[in-house]
Design an enzyme around this catalytic site. Structure first.
Site, PDB file in Angstrom:
ATOM      1  N   HIS A 282       0.640  -1.059  -0.142  1.00  0.00           N
ATOM      2  CA  HIS A 282       0.010  -0.079  -0.076  1.00  0.00           C
ATOM      3  C   HIS A 282       0.709   1.262   0.020  1.00  0.00           C
ATOM      4  CE1 HIS A 282      -4.276  -0.945   0.992  1.00  0.00           C
ATOM      5  NE2 HIS A 282      -3.805  -1.967   0.741  1.00  0.00           N
TER       6      HIS A 282
ATOM      7  N   GLU B 296      -6.707   0.039  -5.820  1.00  0.00           N
ATOM      8  CA  GLU B 296      -7.481   0.720  -5.297  1.00  0.00           C
ATOM      9  C   GLU B 296      -7.014   2.103  -5.445  1.00  0.00           C
ATOM     10  OE1 GLU B 296      -5.786  -1.203  -2.642  1.00  0.00           O
ATOM     11  OE2 GLU B 296      -7.493  -2.897  -2.684  1.00  0.00           O
TER      12      GLU B 296
END
Length: 316
Positions: free
Chosen positions: A38, A105
């Site tokens: 991430h 995402e």
């Protein structure tokens, strides 16, 4: 029984502590590990986001078991850079690296400043990236002009065998599409009927199946529930909402009305280790070859000790 591994959550834990944790997980009896990747956490309460590829080099150097990582090429990562990163790790640590490729995402990808494509376009972009990465890992020179652009790229350092390229999927539609190109699947814990549908396209082709299971353990049941709600309530939203939120602050706003009791759908919560044995045996019965357990708390040491003493021996 399937391989039972431990999950390293970079969104929640500093990489120096994760390195200590992954070593402890191996010593406790976990047979493999998996890593998130991430740029930002899911909430301000989680508060971390180390660079996964830097951590992987250290983790593979100081452990002996296989380690996998999720990756979303195409926007934040150029596929040629991904190919070079995984080729280098696979050359240094033969047979130990797996990579699960997905469409990503918005919370991680918006940092480039580029527009966030719709899901169909992201799927098409991912497929181009997979083809580029595979070609580079075989030593080809690649030029490509499409949703991603590559100019005369070639990897000069190659492993004897390229790492496994799996797919990430949570719906049966995505799984059917991904089964056309991926060597295997990793998905997340969902209701049994959904998991069977998601796994079916890969099972029909004899490809390996991996499952990530979010759990919350503490010696006290109320404390286990508190940990799950405090750390993971921003991770309870179904797609496409979870794909399209931009910042940790927006995730926190979206989760403002998630109650503690709502956590039981997304996280397996218990104080009794026998409950986790039952849940993981059920996952094994569904035909998964690898199961990666993610304790959603930020402190991993007591959880790893508990699973090493009470859960893993029951699954051996």
């Amino acid at each position: 029984m399937p391989v039972v591994g431990w999950h390293a959550s970079h969104e929640q834990i500093p990489p120096s502590r994760l390195l200590r944790d992954v070593r402890q997980a191996e010593e406790a009896g976990f047979e493999a590990a998996w890593s998130s990747d991430h740029f930002s956490p899911w909430s301000s309460r989680q508060g971390e986001s180390g660079f996964a590829f830097a951590w992987l080099g250290a983790a593979l150097a100081t452990t002996r078991f296989p380690i996998g990582v999720v990756n979303a090429p195409g926007q934040r990562y150029h596929p040629a850079v991904v190919a070079q990163a995984v080729a280098t790790l696979a050359e240094m640590y033969p047979g130990r690296l797996s990579v699960a490729l997905g469409t990503g995402e918005f919370s991680n990808e918006h940092v480039t400043g580029d527009p966030w494509p719709d899901k169909a376009t992201r799927n098409a972009r991912l497929r181009e990236c997979v083809d580029v990465i595979r070609a580079l890992l075989t030593g080809e020179e690649v030029t490509h002009h499409g949703l991603v652009r590559v100019d005369r790229a070639r990897l000069w350092t190659l492993p004897e065998r390229p790492p496994r390229l799996l797919a990430t999927a949570v719906s049966d539609a995505t799984a059917r599409w991904a089964a056309e190109w991926a060597e295997g699947l990793i998905t997340i814990w969902q209701p049994e009927d959904v998991l069977r549908r998601v796994a079916e396209p890969f099972r029909d082709q004899g490809k390996p199946l991996a499952l990530q299971v979010h759990v919350s353990w503490a010696p006290d049941e109320d404390e286990a529930l508190r940990i799950a709600h405090e750390q993971w309530r921003t991770n309870t939203f179904p797609a496409p909402l979870c794909w399209d939120i931009a910042t940790p602050e927006q995730f926190d706003q979206a989760a403002a009305h998630v109650r503690p009791e709502d956590m039981h759908g997304a996280v397996l919560i218990a104080s009794d280790p026998k409950r986790f044995v039952e849940w993981l045996l059920k996952a094994a019965d569904l035909g998964f070859d690898e199961i990666y357990v993610h304790h959603v708390g930020q402190e991993q040491e007591a959880f790893i000790d508990c699973f090493g003493e009470h859960v893993l021996p029951e699954l051996a």
